[in-house]
Design a protein around this motif. Structure first.
Motif, PDB file in Angstrom:
ATOM      1  N   THR A   1     -19.932 -10.578 -16.101  1.00 41.18           N
ATOM      2  CA  THR A   1     -21.249 -11.198 -15.985  1.00 41.18           C
ATOM      3  C   THR A   1     -21.168 -12.658 -16.390  1.00 41.18           C
ATOM      4  O   THR A   1     -20.313 -13.060 -17.187  1.00 41.18           O
TER       5      THR A   1
ATOM      6  N   VAL B   1     -21.811  -8.759 -11.954  1.00 42.76           N
ATOM      7  CA  VAL B   1     -23.254  -8.902 -11.825  1.00 42.76           C
ATOM      8  C   VAL B   1     -23.550 -10.145 -10.984  1.00 42.76           C
ATOM      9  O   VAL B   1     -23.021 -11.229 -11.254  1.00 42.76           O
TER      10      VAL B   1
ATOM     11  N   ILE C   1     -26.670  -2.012 -14.469  1.00 39.91           N
ATOM     12  CA  ILE C   1     -25.640  -2.689 -15.258  1.00 39.91           C
ATOM     13  C   ILE C   1     -25.078  -1.725 -16.297  1.00 39.91           C
ATOM     14  O   ILE C   1     -23.863  -1.647 -16.504  1.00 39.91           O
TER      15      ILE C   1
END
Length: 271
Positions: free
Chosen positions: A157, A100, A146
């Motif tokens: 992340t 991410v 996500i």
């Protein structure tokens, strides 16, 4: 595998594989030659499912942290224990690994765009944009992307959303955990801030001991634990709870970071 098979985000896996191979070979020396990466807990990767896994980690550079994780993940899955020796493991990389990242970061130049193709799930920051503080709503498409990545594979992340140490955990990570119920694996890194510039592209200092500790999956009660309780659990797991701040204050650390950034401007790419 069909030559033009694509992942859920439309990326051609054949192309992604070659990008990971090329950049894996190019970056390998940064963790084995110029500096040394000490790894602990890679055995915790071997029993994880092929998908539905969320790695949470503290953050020190934009790209070097993720690149190191790609190396460690693939080396471990190929049978190496706490080692990335012998780059041969990169020939058959795990292709459903994602990370991410802020959309504006991944759009800032050709190299970040290539990195994005290798596995970025780009999101728009709700608290900062263009170097300025902002306040805006979370985009539902970001959350669903996500979730799509978690369903397809492993997702990395950085729940603080910044490379500045001991910043608060973003509550959105806890919401994602409660919503998608992934296996949550904490990773604690160190040394990257000293060895790389903030972007993680330029080598700032050589012969630095970098470390990566991969912990056992967290025990989370997805239904009954509150967002606040999960946030606290994340803080302790990635060692970013205020209780770990024993020597330097956040302000002192920020001042050191600013000094490092000034020095980085004088560095050359791949120095």
């Amino acid at each position: 595998m069909p030559l033009f098979k694509r992942n859920p985000f439309g990326h051609i896996l054949f192309l992604k594989k070659w990008l990971i191979r090329i950049f894996g070979i190019v970056s390998h020396g940064r963790y084995r030659k110029f500096n040394n990466l000490q790894i602990e807990g890679s055995e915790n990767l071997k029993n994880l499912p092929d998908s539905g896994v969320l790695f949470i980690a503290n953050h020190q550079t934009y790209f070097a942290d993720v690149a190191a994780m790609y190396h460690v993940f693939n080396a471990s899955l190929s049978g190496r224990d706490d080692s990335i020796k012998n780059i041969g493991y990169i020939w058959k990389p795990k292709l459903n690994v994602y990370f991410v990242a802020a959309g504006e970061t991944m759009r800032a130049g050709l190299l970040p765009k290539i990195f994005a193709y290798m596995g970025s799930v780009s999101i728009e920051r709700t608290w900062r944009s263009g170097g300025k503080d902002v306040k805006r709503q979370v985009k539902n498409s970001d959350i669903s992307n996500i979730g799509k990545a978690i369903k397809d594979g492993w997702v990395i992340t950085f729940p603080q959303g910044t490379t500045t140490p001991f910043r608060p955990i973003r509550r959105g990570t806890a919401h994602i955990i409660k919503t998608y119920k992934p296996v949550v694996v904490p990773i604690v890194i160190d040394g990257f801030r000293r060895s790389f510039d903030k972007k993680g592209l330029n080598i700032k200092k050589r012969n630095v001991l970098q470390s990566m500790v991969i912990k056992e999956p967290l025990d989370i009660d997805y239904e009954n634990e509150t967002v606040a309780e999960i946030v606290t659990k994340i803080e302790y797991a990635i060692e970013q709870h205020p209780s770990f701040l024993k020597v330097l204050s956040v302000k002192q650390l920020e001042e050191l970071t600013k000094e490092e950034e000034e020095l980085n401007k004088k560095r050359e790419f791949w120095s």
